[in-house]
Design an enzyme around this catalytic site. Structure first.
Site, short mmCIF file in Angstrom:
data_model
loop_
_atom_site.label_atom_id
_atom_site.label_comp_id
_atom_site.label_asym_id
_atom_site.label_seq_id
_atom_site.Cartn_x
_atom_site.Cartn_y
_atom_site.Cartn_z
N ARG A 24 0.82 -1.21 0.00
CA ARG A 24 0.00 0.00 0.00
C ARG A 24 0.85 1.26 0.00
NH1 ARG A 24 -2.81 -4.26 1.63
NH2 ARG A 24 -5.10 -4.29 1.68
N SER A 164 -12.84 -9.67 2.61
CA SER A 164 -11.55 -9.66 1.92
C SER A 164 -11.04 -8.23 1.83
CB SER A 164 -11.71 -10.25 0.52
OG SER A 164 -10.66 -9.80 -0.32
N ASP A 312 -4.10 -15.70 7.10
CA ASP A 312 -2.81 -16.15 6.56
C ASP A 312 -2.04 -17.01 7.56
OD1 ASP A 312 -3.31 -14.87 4.19
OD2 ASP A 312 -2.16 -13.08 4.69
N ARG A 385 3.75 -19.63 2.49
CA ARG A 385 3.29 -19.85 3.88
C ARG A 385 3.26 -21.34 4.23
NH1 ARG A 385 2.94 -14.95 5.42
NH2 ARG A 385 1.91 -13.37 4.14
C1 S3P Z 1 -4.23 -9.08 1.91
C2 S3P Z 1 -5.48 -9.57 2.22
C3 S3P Z 1 -5.75 -10.99 2.44
C4 S3P Z 1 -4.47 -11.77 2.73
C5 S3P Z 1 -3.36 -11.42 1.79
C6 S3P Z 1 -3.04 -9.94 1.86
C7 S3P Z 1 -4.08 -7.63 1.67
O1 S3P Z 1 -6.35 -11.54 1.30
O2 S3P Z 1 -4.73 -13.16 2.69
O3 S3P Z 1 -2.21 -12.17 2.10
O4 S3P Z 1 -2.93 -7.14 1.68
O5 S3P Z 1 -5.10 -6.96 1.48
P1 S3P Z 1 -7.92 -11.47 1.03
O6 S3P Z 1 -8.31 -10.07 0.89
O7 S3P Z 1 -8.15 -12.25 -0.24
O8 S3P Z 1 -8.55 -12.14 2.23
#
Ligand code: S3P
Length: 426
Positions: A24, A164, A312, A385
């Site tokens: 980000r 998500s 995760d 992972r």
């Molecule tokens: C993430 C969100 C999660 C996570 C991924 C990183 C992110 O995925 O599993 O490793 O940086 O927004 P989802 O949004 O598909 O749950």
């Protein structure tokens, strides 16, 4: 790579920067005015894919002395990329960058590796189309390569069927380019790094329960960001410190945002000795040092709104559960099937190969803990992972274990095996 059993772990470790926050910082820096300086950036393959995409979109990004400098082009300053944008293995890159590209006045094609080309994109295509975006998967599918035309967008109210952060963040980023406010509601709150960091760049957002609203066309201004250590990477050391006898480890500078700390809550329910020290805030995110001591773990139940906060960490929690006394039930976690690998199958197959008693379910797994694990060859299915979780299992298994394709950890943690090795008492 062969990993031998360990008798004791002692010492300190500082894990690399948080993957979600590192991504980000580049994305928001790229569409802000002025420079963004990022320290403790995760230079893993996924975040380097994000840097490569924004360089191709005309953003000047320097990597100097462990820092990243993003010379932002402003909200409307990205340039059309010559050729296809490649997100590598990174779902966060594909889904968040799609939100930004949907509102640009030029076309783009965004793809990634074989795993990315199989992962579901309908979850972002549906809301982006509702906003007026012209986005299509490859050959009539809902999979990458994604073809995005770039169109004027409208603000929407979207009820996401999944919790998500990638879906939520994609819609919020498209919302920056919409004609009015955009609101996303999710079943349970997912990680909120987008909300926190975009606000610090100057965007107007309002979070209420599991909803967040964003207003379009803000003036985003470059920031100085210090990325906290990634709790998802710390998770392997937490588990190792708990499982290997006679261990005491201090993990420094770990992000403990409440939308990410589910692993700590689950570990507590499993009778783990993990103490938070020196809690403070950096760049708007809570961080602390974690003191971990060997513990006799017990089984637990993981489900409901806790799941997005530890999604995760489920592979490593499953490894912990295999060594815990009693049964652990993991449910409401069907999302595991659409990660870098099908993590339900990857965990169940590898733990079974090491002698654990474990069953896959439709939305998780049941682990009957307390059986000793033995040596096996672990297949990570190209999933970082899974490799790291089973490196920890190997430390506690009779005869250790062989991890195939061990270098896939470079996606999120280059140097993982060296950091683990440095803690082993010989
Ligand atoms: C993430 C969100 C999660 C996570 C991924 C990183 C992110 O995925 O599993 O490793 O940086 O927004 P989802 O949004 O598909 O749950």
């Amino acid at each position: 790579m062969f990993i031998y059993p360990a008798h004791s772990l002692k010492g300190e470790v500082t894990v690399p920067g948080d993957k979600s926050i590192s991504h980000r910082s580049v994305m928001f820096g790229a569409i802000a005015d002025g420079a963004t300086e990022v320290t403790h950036f995760l230079e893993g393959a996924d975040c380097l894919s994000t840097i490569a995409c924004f360089r191709r979109l005309g953003v000047d990004i320097e990597q100097r002395q462990g820092r990243i400098y993003i010379h932002g082009n402003g909200l409307h300053g990205l340039k059309p990329a010559a050729g296809v944008l490649d997100a590598g293995n990174s779902g966060t890159t594909v889904r968040l960058v799609s939100g930004i590209l949907a509102g640009q006045p030029f076309p783009s094609i965004l793809t990634g590796d074989a795993s990315i080309q199989k992962r579901p994109m309908k979850r972002i295509i549906t809301p982006l189309r509702e906003m007026g975006a012209d986005i299509a998967g490859n050959n009539g599918t809902d999979c990458a390569p994604l073809h995005i035309e770039g169109k004027p967008l409208r603000g929407i109210q979207y009820q996401s069927p999944v919790s998500s952060a990638q879906v939520k963040s994609c819609i919020l980023l498209a919302g920056l380019y919409a004609d009015g406010p955009t609101c996303v509601t999710e079943p349970s709150l997912s990680r909120n790094h987008t909300e926190l960091m975009l606000s610090s760049f100057g965007a107007r957002l309002l979070s209420q329960d599991t909803s967040v609203t964003i207003w379009p066309n803000p003036k985003l201004v470059g920031q100085k960001i210090e990325v906290p250590g990634d709790i998802s990477s710390a998770a392997y050391f937490i588990a190792a410190g708990l499982l290997v006898p006679n261990s005491e480890i201090l993990i420094r500078n770990v992000g403990i945002n409440p939308t990410r700390d589910g692993m700590l809550r689950a570990a507590e329910a499993m009778n783990a000795s993990v103490t938070k020290l020196n809690v403070h805030i950096i760049s708007g995110e809570p961080v602390c040092d974690l003191l971990v001591k060997s513990s006799s773990l017990i089984g637990t139940e993981i489900g409901g709104s806790l799941v997005p906060a530890l999604i995760d960490e489920i592979p490593i929690l499953a490894v912990m559960a295999a060594f815990a006394e009693g049964t652990t039930v993991i449910k409401d976690a069907a999302e595991l099937k659409v990660k870098e690998s099908d993590r339900i199958q990857a965990v169940v197959r590898n733990l079974k190969a090491m002698g654990a008693e474990i069953e896959a379910t439709d939305d998780g797994m049941v682990i009957y803990g307390g059986k000793p694990l033995h040596c096996a060859t672990v297949h990570p299915y190209a999933d970082h992972r899974i490799a790291m979780s089973f490196a920890v299992a190997a430390l506690c298994a009779e005869g250790g274990a062989e991890i195939e394709d061990a270098e896939c950890v470079d996606i999120s943690y280059p140097g993982f095996y060296q950091d683990l090795d440095a803690l082993i008492c010989r």
